[in-house]
Motif scaffolding. Structure first.
Motif, PDB file in Angstrom:
ATOM      1  N   ASP A  42       0.697  -1.300  -0.009  1.00  0.00           N
ATOM      2  CA  ASP A  42       0.038  -0.244  -0.050  1.00  0.00           C
ATOM      3  C   ASP A  42       0.817   1.169  -0.002  1.00  0.00           C
ATOM      4  OD1 ASP A  42      -2.401  -1.473  -0.239  1.00  0.00           O
ATOM      5  OD2 ASP A  42      -2.397  -1.717   2.073  1.00  0.00           O
ATOM      6  N   LEU A  60       3.589   7.903  -1.894  1.00  0.00           N
ATOM      7  CA  LEU A  60       2.257   7.522  -2.057  1.00  0.00           C
ATOM      8  C   LEU A  60       1.937   6.587  -1.098  1.00  0.00           C
ATOM      9  CD1 LEU A  60       1.933   7.165  -5.980  1.00  0.00           C
ATOM     10  CD2 LEU A  60       1.576   9.441  -4.476  1.00  0.00           C
ATOM     11  N   TYR A  62      -1.764   4.116  -0.241  1.00  0.00           N
ATOM     12  CA  TYR A  62      -3.179   3.781  -0.638  1.00  0.00           C
ATOM     13  C   TYR A  62      -3.881   3.438   0.469  1.00  0.00           C
ATOM     14  CZ  TYR A  62      -0.796   3.565  -5.295  1.00  0.00           C
ATOM     15  OH  TYR A  62       0.212   3.970  -6.308  1.00  0.00           O
ATOM     16  N   GLU A  71     -10.436   2.947  -3.128  1.00  0.00           N
ATOM     17  CA  GLU A  71      -9.387   3.423  -1.948  1.00  0.00           C
ATOM     18  C   GLU A  71      -9.139   4.956  -2.472  1.00  0.00           C
ATOM     19  OE1 GLU A  71      -6.361  -0.306  -1.354  1.00  0.00           O
ATOM     20  OE2 GLU A  71      -6.134   0.837  -3.179  1.00  0.00           O
ATOM     21  N   CYS A  73      -5.772   7.894  -2.724  1.00  0.00           N
ATOM     22  CA  CYS A  73      -4.230   7.715  -2.711  1.00  0.00           C
ATOM     23  C   CYS A  73      -3.852   9.145  -2.129  1.00  0.00           C
ATOM     24  CB  CYS A  73      -3.679   7.607  -4.216  1.00  0.00           C
ATOM     25  SG  CYS A  73      -1.835   7.751  -4.340  1.00  0.00           S
ATOM     26  N   ALA A  97       1.778   9.534 -10.501  1.00  0.00           N
ATOM     27  CA  ALA A  97       1.013   9.250  -9.299  1.00  0.00           C
ATOM     28  C   ALA A  97      -0.303   8.878  -9.531  1.00  0.00           C
ATOM     29  CB  ALA A  97       1.595  10.170  -8.171  1.00  0.00           C
ATOM     30  N   GLU A  98      -0.878   9.956 -10.331  1.00  0.00           N
ATOM     31  CA  GLU A  98      -2.293   9.971 -10.517  1.00  0.00           C
ATOM     32  C   GLU A  98      -2.611   8.855 -11.223  1.00  0.00           C
ATOM     33  OE1 GLU A  98      -3.307  13.860 -12.163  1.00  0.00           O
ATOM     34  OE2 GLU A  98      -2.760  14.576 -10.017  1.00  0.00           O
ATOM     35  N   ALA A 101      -2.545   5.782  -9.228  1.00  0.00           N
ATOM     36  CA  ALA A 101      -3.682   5.482  -8.627  1.00  0.00           C
ATOM     37  C   ALA A 101      -4.920   5.290  -9.073  1.00  0.00           C
ATOM     38  CB  ALA A 101      -4.137   6.980  -7.801  1.00  0.00           C
ATOM     39  N   ARG A 104      -4.905   1.502  -9.928  1.00  0.00           N
ATOM     40  CA  ARG A 104      -5.289   0.772  -8.623  1.00  0.00           C
ATOM     41  C   ARG A 104      -6.772   0.817  -8.439  1.00  0.00           C
ATOM     42  NH1 ARG A 104      -1.775  -0.928  -3.664  1.00  0.00           N
ATOM     43  NH2 ARG A 104      -3.499  -1.056  -1.923  1.00  0.00           N
ATOM     44  N   CYS A 106      -8.310   3.998  -7.311  1.00  0.00           N
ATOM     45  CA  CYS A 106      -8.588   4.862  -6.466  1.00  0.00           C
ATOM     46  C   CYS A 106      -9.473   6.084  -6.996  1.00  0.00           C
ATOM     47  CB  CYS A 106      -7.128   5.620  -6.094  1.00  0.00           C
ATOM     48  SG  CYS A 106      -6.115   4.619  -4.966  1.00  0.00           S
ATOM     49  N   MET A 109      -7.301  11.618  -5.097  1.00  0.00           N
ATOM     50  CA  MET A 109      -5.881  11.812  -4.472  1.00  0.00           C
ATOM     51  C   MET A 109      -6.073  13.085  -3.592  1.00  0.00           C
ATOM     52  SD  MET A 109      -3.723  10.349  -6.473  1.00  0.00           S
ATOM     53  CE  MET A 109      -2.210  11.151  -6.452  1.00  0.00           C
TER      54      MET A 109
END
Length: 144
Positions: A42, A60, A62, A71, A73, A97-98, A101, A104, A106, A109
C-alpha cells in the motif's frame, strides 16, 4: 527524464531532498524507511532521474475507505531539488502518481501541505487540487 521506483540506494539523495523540505534526516534512517515501504503493497516511492541523477521524488500511500467503494491515494511527500524546480519534474511525478492511483482503482488523490508552503499550494492548484479543510493532527509519544 526517467521516473522509476525508489530503492534503498537512493537514500543519500532522498535525505538531501527531505532536508530541502525542512525534514532533516540521515541517509541511514531514510534507507530503513525506503526498505520498509518496499515491503508494503500500500506504499509507493517514485524517483525522478535526470542525466542519471535523482532530482525529485514522490511517496504515495493507498488507503481503503469504509464509507465509499475504492481507495484513495495520499501524497505524503513530493520534492524536487532546488536546482530543478520549475522544469516540470514535480508535475511529471504527480501525473505518474495519479496514473498509478487510477490504475489501482482509487477514486481520489489527497495531499496535506503546511500553510507555510505557499508555492506548493500554487503548484497543486494548477494541477486542479482543491482545498479541503480541516486537517487535525495529534502527535503521539514514541515508545521505546
Amino acid at each position: 527524464m526517467l521516473i522509476r521506483e525508489g530503492v534503498v540506494s537512493d537514500a543519500q539523495i532522498l535525505a538531501q531532498l527531505l532536508g530541502d523540505l525542512d525534514y532533516p534526516n540521515t541517509p541511514e534512517a531514510v534507507a530503513e524507511r525506503v526498505a520498509k515501504m518496499a515491503t508494503n503493497p500500500d506504499s509507493c516511492l517514485l524517483v525522478a532521474e535526470a542525466e542519471g541523477k535523482a532530482v525529485g521524488f514522490i511517496s504515495l500511500h493507498y488507503i481503503p475507505q469504509i464509507a465509499l467503494a475504492g481507495e484513495f491515494c495520499r501524497v505524503s511527500y513530493l520534492c524536487v531539488s532546488d536546482q530543478c524546480r520549475g522544469a516540470g519534474i514535480g508535475q511529471k511525478l504527480l501525473d505518474e502518481a495519479e496514473r498509478l492511483a487510477a490504475e489501482r482503482g482509487c477514486d481520489r488523490m489527497e495531499v496535506h501541505s503546511h500553510t507555510r508552503r505557499v508555492r506548493a499550494h500554487q503548484f497543486y492548484a494548477r494541477a486542479q487540487y482543491e482545498e479541503s479543510p480541516k486537517y487535525l493532527l495529534k502527535h503521539l509519544l514514541k515508545r521505546s
